[in-house]
Scaffold this motif. Structure first.
Motif, PDB file in Angstrom:
ATOM      1  N   GLN A 106      44.551  38.737 -22.602  1.00  0.00           N
ATOM      2  CA  GLN A 106      44.576  38.116 -23.927  1.00  0.00           C
ATOM      3  C   GLN A 106      43.238  37.440 -24.232  1.00  0.00           C
ATOM      4  O   GLN A 106      42.698  37.563 -25.346  1.00  0.00           O
ATOM      5  N   THR A 107      42.701  36.753 -23.256  1.00  0.00           N
ATOM      6  CA  THR A 107      41.415  36.087 -23.455  1.00  0.00           C
ATOM      7  C   THR A 107      40.297  37.091 -23.677  1.00  0.00           C
ATOM      8  O   THR A 107      39.460  36.939 -24.578  1.00  0.00           O
ATOM      9  N   LEU A 108      40.270  38.136 -22.846  1.00  0.00           N
ATOM     10  CA  LEU A 108      39.213  39.140 -22.966  1.00  0.00           C
ATOM     11  C   LEU A 108      39.303  39.898 -24.279  1.00  0.00           C
ATOM     12  O   LEU A 108      38.284  40.163 -24.940  1.00  0.00           O
ATOM     13  N   ALA A 109      40.519  40.259 -24.682  1.00  0.00           N
ATOM     14  CA  ALA A 109      40.696  41.102 -25.858  1.00  0.00           C
ATOM     15  C   ALA A 109      40.600  40.322 -27.160  1.00  0.00           C
ATOM     16  O   ALA A 109      40.210  40.892 -28.189  1.00  0.00           O
ATOM     17  N   ARG A 110      40.960  39.041 -27.125  1.00  0.00           N
ATOM     18  CA  ARG A 110      41.057  38.279 -28.367  1.00  0.00           C
ATOM     19  C   ARG A 110      40.158  37.048 -28.413  1.00  0.00           C
ATOM     20  O   ARG A 110      39.984  36.432 -29.467  1.00  0.00           O
ATOM     21  N   GLY A 111      39.556  36.694 -27.267  1.00  0.00           N
ATOM     22  CA  GLY A 111      38.847  35.425 -27.170  1.00  0.00           C
ATOM     23  C   GLY A 111      37.529  35.345 -27.904  1.00  0.00           C
ATOM     24  O   GLY A 111      37.000  34.248 -28.094  1.00  0.00           O
ATOM     25  N   GLY A 112      36.969  36.460 -28.315  1.00  0.00           N
ATOM     26  CA  GLY A 112      35.700  36.417 -29.030  1.00  0.00           C
ATOM     27  C   GLY A 112      35.848  36.421 -30.534  1.00  0.00           C
ATOM     28  O   GLY A 112      34.856  36.591 -31.253  1.00  0.00           O
ATOM     29  N   TYR A 113      37.075  36.234 -31.014  1.00  0.00           N
ATOM     30  CA  TYR A 113      37.429  36.251 -32.443  1.00  0.00           C
ATOM     31  C   TYR A 113      37.364  37.664 -33.003  1.00  0.00           C
ATOM     32  O   TYR A 113      38.349  38.173 -33.530  1.00  0.00           O
ATOM     33  N   TYR A 114      36.221  38.331 -32.908  1.00  0.00           N
ATOM     34  CA  TYR A 114      36.145  39.744 -33.279  1.00  0.00           C
ATOM     35  C   TYR A 114      36.635  40.563 -32.098  1.00  0.00           C
ATOM     36  O   TYR A 114      36.248  40.337 -30.964  1.00  0.00           O
ATOM     37  N   ARG A 115      37.490  41.515 -32.401  1.00  0.00           N
ATOM     38  CA  ARG A 115      38.113  42.264 -31.302  1.00  0.00           C
ATOM     39  C   ARG A 115      38.342  43.712 -31.709  1.00  0.00           C
ATOM     40  O   ARG A 115      38.220  44.086 -32.860  1.00  0.00           O
ATOM     41  N   GLY A 116      38.717  44.518 -30.722  1.00  0.00           N
ATOM     42  CA  GLY A 116      39.052  45.916 -30.965  1.00  0.00           C
ATOM     43  C   GLY A 116      37.826  46.810 -31.032  1.00  0.00           C
ATOM     44  O   GLY A 116      36.698  46.405 -30.772  1.00  0.00           O
TER      45      GLY A 116
END
Length: 381
Positions: free
Chosen positions: A65-75
């Motif tokens: 969750q942190t890796l995929a969503r933690g930078g605000y921009y994701r995907g």
């Protein structure tokens, strides 16, 4: 247990690895390859590693969750591939810590072996009968081919006739007991795919892959309703949300890549989602042995697995790419199937010295070609 280091290794334009180390001496490996963009993804892996140093690697879902969503921009392909490589390494650590293969941690095995398929492409045209025969003689009973030329938006009838003639020759060479799939590679327009797909039925084509580009996924429902041939897609989709669109369109087979679509964690979720739509899983994997091992762990865990792509072709003999493994023989298909991996974690042993010796710090060789039409316009490869 705490993560102490994250190291990356770029071996080629189609091969990049990440090693996650812990204070308990347990090490995990992952493959974060994104064809043509390995240095870009490697930079993302190194940035994401700041979230991992000092963390307990066994809390995979929370870290994901942190890796995929933690930078605000994701995907997207770059960030999702970075997450994927790290996710594989975390699962590898957890399996090694507990002394079991990853599929045991996903609920236990659903099968004893995984069917694999091989590519039988030709330098030009669609399919090489001699290459197909070599695969079949080595036990492979599912082949995939793709047209190796530019495709016009509304291509000439004789070009489609030529494609079908190539497939007819291929079918004659391997006989009725071998499945043949065709990868349209997103090169075909929607109207051209409408013309082609009904003509594939007589040749017994088992599935047609990516009949339109991924940005046109919302149009797949029209093709599914018109096509007598099952539709497959997914190598350029990166999340459950993106796969939901094509599943609702009625595709028969989804093809997430565990190096692109968020790793084993997201791959398992995609497989579960596909099961609710009566669709099967054929993970995309024209990559290295770590990627193949990660894909197989998913294949052994889910009930709706169809077949596993691979490009190592170990059924034909040794591959230079597998020199990074201590024992690549465990990935050799037997009668077209790879026996269930029973070793801990990914089920393979990576030779770190061989990885370090293979690192390419220079200018990488070109990756996929860039095509243009005779008038200079861009053409899909």
């Amino acid at each position: 247990m705490r993560i102490t280091a994250v190291d990356t290794f770029v071996l080629s334009n189609r091969h990049a690895l990440v090693k996650v180390s812990t204070d308990e001496g347990v090490v995990g490996w992952g493959e974060h390859t994104l064809e043509n963009w390995v240095r870009t993804v490697t930079a993302a892996v190194e940035r994401m590693s700041e979230h991992l140093i000092g963390a307990d690697p066994r809390g995979i879902t929370g870290l994901w969750q942190t890796l995929a969503r933690g930078g605000y921009y994701r995907g997207g392909p770059v960030l999702s591939s970075a997450v994927a490589g790290l996710d594989q390494a975390l699962w590898d650590i957890k399996g090694r810590w507990l002394g079991v293969p990853i599929h045991e941690l996903l609920g236990g095995p659903t099968r004893d072996h995984a069917r694999v398929y091989a590519h039988a492409n030709a330098p030009a045209g669609t399919g090489d009968p001699q290459r197909a025969r070599a695969h079949v003689n080595a036990g492979i009973d599912l082949l995939k081919v793709a047209p190796q030329q530019r495709i016009e938006f509304l291509d000439r009838p004789e070009h489609l006739d030529g494609l079908l003639s190539d497939l007819t020759r291929l079918r004659a060479e391997v006989g009725p007991g071998v499945d043949i799939a065709i990868d349209l590679h997103g090169r075909f327009s929607l109207p051209l795919s409408r013309r082609l797909l009904p003509r594939l039925e007589a040749l017994g084509v088992v599935f047609a892959e990516e009949p339109v580009r991924p940005e046109h996924s919302d149009l797949l429902g029209d093709l599914v309703r018109r096509s007598p041939v099952p539709i497959a897609t997914g190598e350029r989709l990166y999340s459950r949300a993106e796969f939901r669109r094509v599943l609702e369109a009625g595709v028969a087979i989804v093809q997430p890549d565990v190096c692109h679509a968020g790793g084993i964690t997201e791959g398992f979720r995609i497989a579960t989602l596909a099961e609710t739509y009566d669709a099967q899983l054929a993970p995309h994997c024209p990559l290295g042995p770590v990627a193949l091992a990660a894909s197989l762990q998913l294949a052994f865990a889910v009930p709706n697995f169809y077949a596993q792509e691979q490009s190592l072709n170990l059924h034909l003999g040794p591959s230079p790419v597998t020199r990074i493994l201590v024992d690549p023989r465990i990935l050799v298909p037997v009668d077209g199937r790879i026996p269930r991996l029973t070793g801990p974690g990914l089920g393979i042993e990576v030779n770190e010295d061989a990885v370090r010796a293979a690192v390419d710090d220079g200018h990488l060789a070109p990756g996929s070609p860039v095509w243009h039409y005779p008038d200079g316009g861009f053409a899909e490869w």
